[in-house]
Structure formats: structure tokens, C-alpha cells
Design an enzyme around this catalytic site. Structure first.
Site, mmCIF file in Angstrom:
data_model
loop_
_atom_site.group_PDB
_atom_site.id
_atom_site.type_symbol
_atom_site.label_atom_id
_atom_site.label_comp_id
_atom_site.label_asym_id
_atom_site.label_seq_id
_atom_site.Cartn_x
_atom_site.Cartn_y
_atom_site.Cartn_z
ATOM 1 N N ALA A 299 0.778 -1.358 -0.037
ATOM 2 C CA ALA A 299 0.079 -0.051 -0.067
ATOM 3 C C ALA A 299 0.838 1.250 -0.036
ATOM 4 O O ALA A 299 1.291 1.727 0.919
ATOM 5 C CB ALA A 299 -1.061 0.095 1.135
ATOM 6 N N THR B 294 0.286 3.948 -2.930
ATOM 7 C CA THR B 294 -0.237 4.861 -3.921
ATOM 8 C C THR B 294 -1.335 5.280 -2.922
ATOM 9 O O THR B 294 -1.994 4.678 -2.249
ATOM 10 C CB THR B 294 -0.760 4.057 -5.018
ATOM 11 O OG1 THR B 294 0.324 3.588 -5.852
ATOM 12 C CG2 THR B 294 -1.573 5.233 -6.132
ATOM 13 N N ARG C 11 -5.912 -19.009 -41.140
ATOM 14 C CA ARG C 11 -6.777 -17.912 -41.712
ATOM 15 C C ARG C 11 -6.487 -17.774 -43.155
ATOM 16 O O ARG C 11 -5.321 -17.285 -43.434
ATOM 17 C CB ARG C 11 -6.842 -16.666 -40.964
ATOM 18 C CG ARG C 11 -7.347 -15.562 -41.572
ATOM 19 C CD ARG C 11 -8.908 -15.661 -41.481
ATOM 20 N NE ARG C 11 -9.672 -14.438 -42.167
ATOM 21 C CZ ARG C 11 -10.714 -14.560 -42.295
ATOM 22 N NH1 ARG C 11 -11.487 -15.638 -42.322
ATOM 23 N NH2 ARG C 11 -11.339 -13.307 -42.854
ATOM 24 N N GLN D 177 3.639 -10.652 -46.989
ATOM 25 C CA GLN D 177 4.738 -9.998 -46.362
ATOM 26 C C GLN D 177 4.314 -8.862 -45.358
ATOM 27 O O GLN D 177 5.124 -8.642 -44.467
ATOM 28 C CB GLN D 177 5.537 -9.420 -47.431
ATOM 29 C CG GLN D 177 6.324 -10.559 -48.427
ATOM 30 C CD GLN D 177 7.097 -9.887 -49.505
ATOM 31 O OE1 GLN D 177 7.293 -8.868 -49.835
ATOM 32 N NE2 GLN D 177 8.007 -10.830 -49.856
ATOM 33 N N HIS E 34 -5.251 -10.619 -36.297
ATOM 34 C CA HIS E 34 -6.536 -11.305 -36.349
ATOM 35 C C HIS E 34 -7.571 -10.535 -37.177
ATOM 36 O O HIS E 34 -8.607 -11.076 -37.135
ATOM 37 C CB HIS E 34 -6.882 -11.354 -34.684
ATOM 38 C CG HIS E 34 -6.307 -12.336 -33.994
ATOM 39 N ND1 HIS E 34 -5.165 -12.544 -33.421
ATOM 40 C CD2 HIS E 34 -6.948 -13.670 -33.593
ATOM 41 C CE1 HIS E 34 -4.809 -13.457 -32.600
ATOM 42 N NE2 HIS E 34 -5.747 -14.135 -32.879
ATOM 43 N N GLU F 279 3.520 -0.389 -10.982
ATOM 44 C CA GLU F 279 4.896 -0.735 -10.413
ATOM 45 C C GLU F 279 5.574 0.602 -11.383
ATOM 46 O O GLU F 279 6.958 0.439 -11.153
ATOM 47 C CB GLU F 279 5.384 -2.050 -10.773
ATOM 48 C CG GLU F 279 4.514 -2.700 -9.660
ATOM 49 C CD GLU F 279 5.188 -4.183 -9.233
ATOM 50 O OE1 GLU F 279 6.443 -4.365 -9.098
ATOM 51 O OE2 GLU F 279 4.520 -4.996 -9.006
#
Ligand code: COS
Length: 384
Positions: A123, A125, A269, A280, A339, A364
Site C-alpha cells: 500500500a 499509492t 486464416r 509479407q 487477427h 509498478e
């Protein structure tokens, strides 16, 4: 440093199998229910995952930094929420006690953290203090054998699950900077400690954050980490140095998973009469991702080995966190692109990963804080 060249690959194999066979099949369920099935948490405990980085004398596996990053390469290959479940016990939640705790504090808390009986949170922040961590305003005022804590901590990972919190608070109101901050261990259930509602996040469903509120919360003076006031900020920074390297390794794992999924998709696909992997422009996205991933992996391993030999790796940890988290974001973006429309649909893991990995550039220490740490260290070294 790998301590045992024969047994370590076996650990990696069994973790890779656990990720593939037990965690990956539950990714959608975790995302939909915002919870990790308790049976899986039990399996994590049985595998020793809560104690990976806790010294062996306290019941953990005591992984070296190189071992830890290689383990994180595997654990990163599934939803980050799984790693987060035991991540704070190995990292930011426990390391303050491991690095700077008294023998009594270590003996009291580390065995329970290693077994997973107890979850630890970090703890630091606050609503008004994020990147400028040294400006935190939570106070801890000595009163006899106790400190009285007042203030609010924000976005605290695993707070809803935590049994203990390592809390940075200001013990010296006259020192508004880092030197006025001390670190405490606060047990859940201490009167005056309460939690806010669970935050609704962009991704990483199944990993929970919330506010942690201290309202005249009386903490035994014996829970001041290391028994020394004024060094809590340094403890937090040392913890983050290590944590940043760990997160960099998780980024490598996540990028490997996303790129593996995208490659498989591109080979299956078909458009214009052939697999899109033959084009390419798609190959360029695959190749750029592979090259960057390889670079990040090498950086992380190099920084980890240096840390194992006792070098100060503040700069290298920040370089690794900066490069690996940004790389992970670029890879996520390209993998959605590969995709096509499917990458925008929740049926494909890449849609979830794209949102999940966005956090790596923030927590972090943001990428901008890593840049600042790197440049400052360079200037300091240059002036020396
Ligand atoms: N290890 C040990 N000590 C360190 C350290 C480190 N990595 N970094 C800083 N310190 C020490 C300094 O040496 C200094 O001590 P002295 O005054 O005795 O010299 C003290 O800590 C203060 O350091 P500094 O002056 O650099 O502090 P700043 O307030 O300027 O800020 C940054 C430092 C910005 C780097 C720090 O606030 C930071 O990391 N912010 C991001 C916080 C963060 O990552 N939050 C994420 C939330 S946790 S998930």
C-alpha cells in the site's frame, strides 16, 4: 543464477504444464466471473506458487532472480490475473519484510505468506500521490507502543484478499519528502482499517484492487518494518526495483502467448486464396514482434543475472520494465491487427490480452517514471 541445472528445468516444465492444462482453459471463466475458482487457488498453493520468492528457511522456494524471471516467462503466458493472485506474496507485498524486516517480523509472517495461508498487499499509492510517491500524506503518529495511522491508499492490488498490508506512511510531518516515510505491516481486522469497494477495471478481471482506508488505525510499534523510522521510502524503492524486473518478465511471457496465438491464426486464416501468414505485410508484423520479444527476453535475463551477482540493477530493472512493457503493448496491438475483425471479438483471447496488458505500462511505475529513473541514474553516474 540457476542453482540446480537438473531440477530447475523440471520446475519450469511442471509450471508450463500447469499454465497450459489448468489455467488457460479457465481464462474465459475468470474474465466472465471476475473470480479465480477456489480449486485453482488451492492448486496454486499446493504447487508452492505463493512462496516462489520467499526464502527457503521460511518455507518458500527461495528462487534466485534469474530463476524468478524464467518462471515469470511461463506464468505470463496466461491471463495476468492468475499470476496476480500470488504475485503480491512473492513480490511487492512480502519483499519489504524479506529485505528490511526484523527477525521477528520475518518469522511471524513469511511462513504464512509462503504457504498461501495469508495474502500480502503493498500500500503505497494514494488518491493524491501516484508517481510522486514521496509526497504521500498517510500519517503514522507514535502513541505509546502503537502508531496511529490515518489516510487512504488507492488501487491496492489484492486488498480484498489480503491478510496483511505493507503500508508506507509519514511518521515525520516536518519532513515532507522521502525521509519522513516509514513502512508498517498492518494486519487485516485491525480496528480502523477498512476497504473501499472493488474497483471496476479495463481488464485483468479476476485480479482485484480497492482503496484501503485507515481511520485512527492503531498498529503495534513492533510492526514498524525493520524497527526504524524514516527508511520506508527506500524499502519501497528497493521492493519496486525487484518488482519491475519481475513485471518485465511477465510482459515477455504475455507477448510470447499473444504472438503464438497470432502466428497460429495467421497460418490457419486464408484470404486471397492463401494463409495470411504468406503475406509479407503480415510477416513484417510477426517478425517485428519476434525481434522485440527476443530483445526484451535477453534484457530481462541479463538484468536478473547481474542482480544475482550483487550488482545494483536499478537502471537495468527500469530499462527492462520500460522496454518490455512497451514491447508488450506493441505486440498486443499487432496481434489484434493480424487477427483482423476477429481480434475485436471476445471469443478470441487476444481481445482480452490487449486490455489486460495495458496495465503493464502503468503499474509498478509508469513508463515515464522508468525513463526518469534511468536518466537520473545516468546523470548521477556521469557526475560521480
Ligand atoms: N533503492 C534504494 N534507495 C532509493 C532508490 C532505490 N531504487 N530510489 C531512490 N532511493 C532513495 C534515494 O537514494 C533517496 O535517499 P537519500 O535522500 O538518502 O539520498 C530517497 O530514496 C529519495 O529518492 P529520490 O530523491 O530519487 O525520490 P523522488 O521523490 O525524487 O522520486 C521516484 C523517486 C520518482 C523514482 C519514485 O517516487 C517512484 O518510483 N515513483 C513511482 C512510484 C511507483 O512505482 N508507484 C507504483 C505503485 S506500486 S504498484
Amino acid at each position: 543464477m540457476i542453482r540446480d541445472q537438473e531440477t530447475f528445468p523440471l520446475l519450469i516444465d511442471s509450471l508450463a504444464r500447469f499454465v497450459r492444462e489448468r489455467l488457460v482453459p479457465h481464462e474465459n471463466e475468470v474474465a466472465e466471473t471476475d473470480a479465480i475458482p477456489s480449486a485453482l487457488v488451492e492448486e496454486m498453493r499446493a504447487l508452492g506458487l505463493f512462496g516462489l520468492c520467499i526464502p527457503e528457511e521460511f518455507g518458500g522456494l527461495g528462487l534466485t532472480m534469474e530463476e524468478e524471471v524464467r518462471v515469470a516467462f511461463e506464468l505470463g503466458q496466461t491471463s495476468p490475473a492468475f499470476r496476480s493472485m500470488f504475485g503480491t506474496n512473492n513480490g511487492i507485498g512480502s519483499q519489504g519484510i524479506i529485505m528490511d524486516g526484523t527477525p521477528e517480523q520475518k518469522a511471524r509472517y513469511l511462513p504464512k505468506l509462503a504457504s498461501g495461508e495469508l495474502v500480502a498487499s503493498f500500500a503505497l499509492t494514494e488518491p493524491g500521490s501516484g508517481s510522486d510517491a514521496a509526497s504521500l500524506s498517510t500519517t503514522a503518529v507514535r502513541d505509546g507502543n502503537h502508531y496511529v495511522l490515518n489516510g487512504t491508499k488507492r488501487y491496492i492490488t489484492n486488498a480484498p484478499e489480503a491478510g496483511i498490508f505493507t503500508v508506507m506512511a509519514r511518521t515525520n510531518p516536518d519532513n515532507k519528502g522521502a525521509g519522513g516515510i516509514s513502512a508498517f505491516i498492518v494486519e487485516r481486522g485491525t480496528p480502523g482499517l477498512s476497504l473501499g469497494k472493488i474497483d471496476r477495471k479495463m481488464g485483468q478481471k479476476g485480479a482485484h484492487t480497492s482503496d484501503v482506508i485507515f481511520d485512527n488505525c492503531r498498529v503495534p510499534a513492533a510492526n514498524l518494518i525493520g524497527g526504524n523510522e524514516g527508511v520506508g521510502f527506500k524499502t519501497a524503492m528497493k521492493v519496486l526495483d525487484k518488482g519491475r524486473l519481475h513485471i518485465a518478465a511477465v510482459c515477455v511471457g504475455a507477448a510470447e502467448r499473444m504472438l503464438g496465438d497470432a502466428l497460429r491464426y495467421a497460418m490457419e486464416r486464408k484470404q486471397f486464396g492463401q494463409p495470411i501468414a504468406e503475406f509479407q505485410l503480415v510477416q513484417a508484423m510477426l517478425a517485428d514482434s519476434k525481434a522485440e520479444l527476443y530483445a526484451a527476453r535477453c534484457m530481462v535475463i541479463d538484468a536478473a543475472i547481474r542482480r544475482d551477482t550483487g550488482q545494483n540493477v536499478s537502471t537495468e530493472a527500469s530499462c527492462s520494465k520500460l522496454f518490455a512493457s512497451e514491447m508488450c503493448g506493441r505486440v498486443a496491438d499487432r496481434c489484434v491487427q493480424i487477427h483482423g475483425g476477429a481480434g475485436y471479438i471476445s471469443d478470441y483471447a487476444i481481445e482480452r490480452f490487449y486490455r489486460d496488458v495495458r496495465l503493464f505500462r502503468l503499474y509498478e511505475g509508469t513508463s515515464q517514471i522508468q525513463q526518469l529513473v534511468i536518466a537520473r541514474n545516468m546523470i548521477r553516474a556521469g557526475a560521480a
